[in-house]
Design an enzyme around this catalytic site. Sequence first.
Site, PDB file in Angstrom:
ATOM      1  N   ILE A   1      44.259 -50.581 -75.479  1.00  0.00           N
ATOM      2  CA  ILE A   1      45.444 -49.728 -75.347  1.00  0.00           C
ATOM      3  C   ILE A   1      45.304 -48.489 -76.229  1.00  0.00           C
ATOM      4  O   ILE A   1      45.664 -47.369 -75.831  1.00  0.00           O
ATOM      5  CB  ILE A   1      46.725 -50.526 -75.693  1.00  0.00           C
ATOM      6  CG1 ILE A   1      46.809 -51.796 -74.821  1.00  0.00           C
ATOM      7  CG2 ILE A   1      47.968 -49.669 -75.487  1.00  0.00           C
ATOM      8  CD1 ILE A   1      47.859 -52.800 -75.270  1.00  0.00           C
TER       9      ILE A   1
ATOM     10  N   SER B   1      55.241 -57.213 -78.834  1.00  0.00           N
ATOM     11  CA  SER B   1      54.903 -57.909 -77.592  1.00  0.00           C
ATOM     12  C   SER B   1      56.115 -58.649 -77.044  1.00  0.00           C
ATOM     13  O   SER B   1      56.959 -59.116 -77.818  1.00  0.00           O
ATOM     14  CB  SER B   1      53.793 -58.919 -77.903  1.00  0.00           C
ATOM     15  OG  SER B   1      53.613 -59.828 -76.844  1.00  0.00           O
TER      16      SER B   1
ATOM     17  N   TYR C   1      49.707 -66.243 -82.993  1.00  0.00           N
ATOM     18  CA  TYR C   1      49.635 -64.819 -82.634  1.00  0.00           C
ATOM     19  C   TYR C   1      51.045 -64.247 -82.478  1.00  0.00           C
ATOM     20  O   TYR C   1      51.401 -63.230 -83.077  1.00  0.00           O
ATOM     21  CB  TYR C   1      48.843 -64.617 -81.330  1.00  0.00           C
ATOM     22  CG  TYR C   1      49.101 -63.251 -80.727  1.00  0.00           C
ATOM     23  CD1 TYR C   1      48.571 -62.105 -81.303  1.00  0.00           C
ATOM     24  CD2 TYR C   1      49.933 -63.097 -79.604  1.00  0.00           C
ATOM     25  CE1 TYR C   1      48.849 -60.841 -80.783  1.00  0.00           C
ATOM     26  CE2 TYR C   1      50.207 -61.851 -79.079  1.00  0.00           C
ATOM     27  CZ  TYR C   1      49.664 -60.723 -79.663  1.00  0.00           C
ATOM     28  OH  TYR C   1      49.956 -59.483 -79.153  1.00  0.00           O
TER      29      TYR C   1
ATOM     30  N   LYS D   1      53.532 -61.446 -84.714  1.00  0.00           N
ATOM     31  CA  LYS D   1      54.280 -60.265 -84.241  1.00  0.00           C
ATOM     32  C   LYS D   1      55.742 -60.339 -84.697  1.00  0.00           C
ATOM     33  O   LYS D   1      56.316 -59.338 -85.128  1.00  0.00           O
ATOM     34  CB  LYS D   1      54.214 -60.159 -82.712  1.00  0.00           C
ATOM     35  CG  LYS D   1      52.839 -59.797 -82.166  1.00  0.00           C
ATOM     36  CD  LYS D   1      52.420 -58.393 -82.540  1.00  0.00           C
ATOM     37  CE  LYS D   1      51.065 -58.036 -81.965  1.00  0.00           C
ATOM     38  NZ  LYS D   1      50.477 -56.826 -82.536  1.00  0.00           N
TER      39      LYS D   1
END
Length: 339
Positions: free
Chosen positions: A12, A124, A149, A153
């Site tokens: 990205i 996310s 993970y 975030k």
Amino acid sequence: MRVLVTGGAGYIGSHTVVQLVAAGHEPVVVDSHVNSRPSVLPRLEELTGTRIESHGFDLRDADATSALLGEGGFDAVIHFAGLKAVGESGRSPLEYYDNNLGTTFALLRAMGRHGVGTLVFSSSATVYGEQAPVPYREGHEPLVSSSPYGRSKVMQEQILRDVAATGAVRVALLRYFNPVGAHPSGRIGEDPQGIPNNLMPFIAQVAVGRRERLQVFGGDYPTADGTAERDYIHVEDLAAGHVAALDHLRDHPEIRVREWNLGGGRGTSVLEMVAAFEAASGRPIPYDVVDRRAGDLPAFWADASRAEVELGWRATRTIEQMCADTWRWQSANPQGYPA
Ligand code: NAD
Ligand code: WQD
């Protein structure tokens, strides 16, 4: 604006670098290349027609990070750098917490020391957890996630909110849905190392002959065709969302911290994606429907109206464009970037 792009050699980040230059900004890349190839950098210079300053080090090296920000002239940071494989995070939680939180700590300290006060952060849709009503809206609480993970975030968002509350930094928290696609030139794209975890790169590698068959995880979801639905967003739309968020923070100094969903606002099933990719590539995608993958949800998508109203941003590229652009990248670079 002179913008430090952490993880700017990644999927990205690289697309965002191209759009930052097109919008008149000056991106500076820092990347450890733990999940990217330095050979993306000359391609970014080729696509932008400009020299891109880049630095190869781990952001957790607090001295190196501080020295870079201390060079001066930075107006903002876009923080993409991090580890992102959900399954791997369950096997190596310490590595994920260390990397994802450690990069953020080093950055925040260096920004504070050198007076850089604007941060755009890669969050996310995973922070909405398993109970949030669909479509996901930014105001939903509590934020929870089912993987280390995802929890990294949630934690980073919280840390950023706490630091923003002191006035030290102003933050855009961008919650991405499912980024896919590639730059329309076919020169940059997604290049996962090893077996792809995500649907689109797996399909693309089957189409190009690197893998034999796709496994479709679950055919008995309560959806129209029984396969799970996700909100796929073209990486070019996503990159544009970062430029819009950066401009918005610049023009709205009263904002301390704000969350925006970056998604297309609708669901597409696994089998719809397979069919679209077959049409775009002209190649068959053989598949087997197998058991559900642990932790997967049946269907979710964004309510993307806050980004449209406030940022003037909307995802415009279709599933067909996502597949056509992925195929252009994959067929021209069957093994990804050169080593
Ligand atoms: P990516 O792995 O392609 O890019 C991340 C880049 O960060 C890589 O180039 C990697 O080498 C670099 N990096 C990692 N740790 C570093 C460190 N300690 N120091 C310096 N560089 C480091 O991933 P991506 O898909 O481009 O994702 C970018 C960000 O967006 C990540 O934070 C990810 O969690 C988040 N995100 C991605 C998705 C997705 O599906 N791709 C969805 C939601 C959020
Ligand atoms: C999409 C759909 C799978 C592979 C992940 C992270 C999320 C975010 C985006 C970072 C699902 C199905 C997949 C395959 C399949 N990343 N599938 N066969 O799981 O929605 O989201 O990436 O923040 O946090 O969890 O994306 O691309 O893995 O899966 O059938 O070989 O495709 O079951 O329904 P997901 P995905």
